[in-house]
Design an enzyme around this catalytic site. Structure first.
Site, PDB file in Angstrom:
ATOM      1  N   GLY A 102       5.791  58.649   0.752  1.00 48.46           N
ATOM      2  CA  GLY A 102       6.032  58.078   2.073  1.00 48.46           C
ATOM      3  C   GLY A 102       7.151  58.784   2.805  1.00 48.46           C
ATOM      4  N   GLU A 103       8.139  58.006   3.213  1.00 48.20           N
ATOM      5  CA  GLU A 103       9.261  58.543   3.985  1.00 48.20           C
ATOM      6  C   GLU A 103      10.060  59.600   3.222  1.00 48.20           C
ATOM      7  OE1 GLU A 103      11.567  55.647   6.705  1.00 48.20           O
ATOM      8  OE2 GLU A 103      11.142  54.621   4.814  1.00 48.20           O
ATOM      9  N   GLY A 123       8.787  62.185   1.361  1.00 46.26           N
ATOM     10  CA  GLY A 123       8.131  63.463   1.127  1.00 46.26           C
ATOM     11  C   GLY A 123       7.007  63.392   0.109  1.00 46.26           C
ATOM     12  N   ASP A 162      -3.568  59.114   4.509  1.00 48.73           N
ATOM     13  CA  ASP A 162      -4.874  59.708   4.827  1.00 48.73           C
ATOM     14  C   ASP A 162      -4.726  60.923   5.737  1.00 48.73           C
ATOM     15  OD1 ASP A 162      -6.060  57.521   3.486  1.00 48.73           O
ATOM     16  OD2 ASP A 162      -5.794  56.315   5.287  1.00 48.73           O
TER      17      ASP A 162
END
Ligand code: AMP
Length: 312
Positions: A208-209, A211, A239
């Site tokens: 996610g945030e 990397g 996605d």
């Protein structure tokens, strides 16, 4: 792009209802196949496999077609309802809380690939029932690269079929929590190795945030995420990451680790744009220049010293 090899993508085509700390949408265009297909379409032609109900707005199909996406593999069940997902995010944007999943037309879907799709060389099994992923894989004649994604819903509900998919793909995507959940390993590194032992030579862990990590054979590569100021909705980040990744790899028609690393960064670029707005809205106005600019910015933030720099 006409000479590029197409990417075949199967996955959910959805109407999403999503709430985040900055806003909400109701029955908005979503779904793993839609996000990844649109992201991939910036790099390669896309052949989409999926199903929608009679309630799926024609404007959404028109938008997908306007991205040059081949919709011959998309079935419309006029009397059925489109797959729906409802969820929300609190201030930890890495965690999607599912409120409701309605498979609707996906419950009875039997994918049957158009003849041209069976020749696909690049195949992305985006998030959907792993049994459907297997049905698609069984119809592709001689793929060069097969890639899969999944989520906790299927790890809990269809583990055996998912294990079968993993045996047969070259690359698996998973977020860190899903990789831990599937393998029972708390260390992400051990989880990635355990996944590799289940089949895929390459495993990409999305954080996610924070990397993404690429494990390929014995290579380990870490890509940062882009330091975004504008975040509206993380839905579809995974996605669009995967779509950017496979679209880029197919456009190079090369699977070297060097290309896979660049593809991880292109995936991160697509995900970083996608979260700036709800649904697929940011991708609607995105340009090739935007992608090139952010790719350069990624180079800048990730580079700290050439490997052969001896001035330590
Ligand atoms: P992500 O990239 O992980 O944020 O994926 C978000 C998309 O996954 C949403 O647009 C949903 O429609 C879709 N989705 C949610 N649950 C499922 C599921 N069980 N199977 C397939 N797709 C799903």
């Amino acid at each position: 792009m006409e000479n590029h090899l197409p990417v075949l993508i199967v996955g959910s085509m959805a109407l999403d209802s999503v709430r985040t700390p900055v806003g909400a949408v109701q029955d908005a265009l979503g779904g793993a196949a839609d996000y990844s297909g649109v992201a991939a379409s910036f790099f390669s032609p896309v052949q989409l496999v999926g199903v929608v109900g009679g309630d799926f707005p024609q404007a959404h199909l028109d938008f997908l077609a306007s991205r040059g996406i081949d919709l011959a593999g998309v079935q419309t069940v006029a009397e059925g309802k489109t797959f729906r997902w409802a969820g929300y995010y609190d201030f930890d944007l890495n965690i999607a809380h599912t409120l409701d999943t309605q498979l609707n037309v996906f419950a009875d879907f039997q994918p049957s690939l158009p003849e041209a799709y069976k020749k696909a060389k690049y195949v992305f099994l985006a998030n959907i029932d792993p049994e459907l992923q297997l049905q698609v894989l069984n119809q592709v004649e001689s793929p060069l690269l097969t890639v899969c994604d999944t989520m906790n819903f299927w790890i809990e509900g269809k583990r055996e079929a998912l294990v079968e998919v993993l045996k047969r793909v070259d690359i698996a995507f998973m977020n860190d929590a899903e990789a831990r959940q599937l393998t029972g390993q708390l260390s992400v590194i051990k989880a990635a190795k355990a996944l590799q032992a289940m089949g895929p030579k390459t495993v990409i862990i999305k954080k996610g945030e924070h990397g993404a990590l690429l494990f390929s054979g014995s290579t380990h590569f870490a890509a940062p995420s882009y330091p975004l100021e504008e975040i509206a909705d993380p839905t579809g980040a995974g996605d669009s990451f995967a779509g950017g990744f496979i679209g880029y790899v197919a456009s190079r028609n090369d699977q070297s680790v060097a290309t896979l690393k660049k593809a991880v960064v292109y995936g991160s670029v697509m995900a970083s744009y996608n979260v700036e707005d709800f649904s697929l809205n940011r991708l609607r106005t995105l340009t090739g220049d935007d992608i090139a600019n952010r790719y350069r910015a990624f180079k800048e933030i990730a580079y700290f010293e050439a490997l052969d720099d001896a001035s330590v």
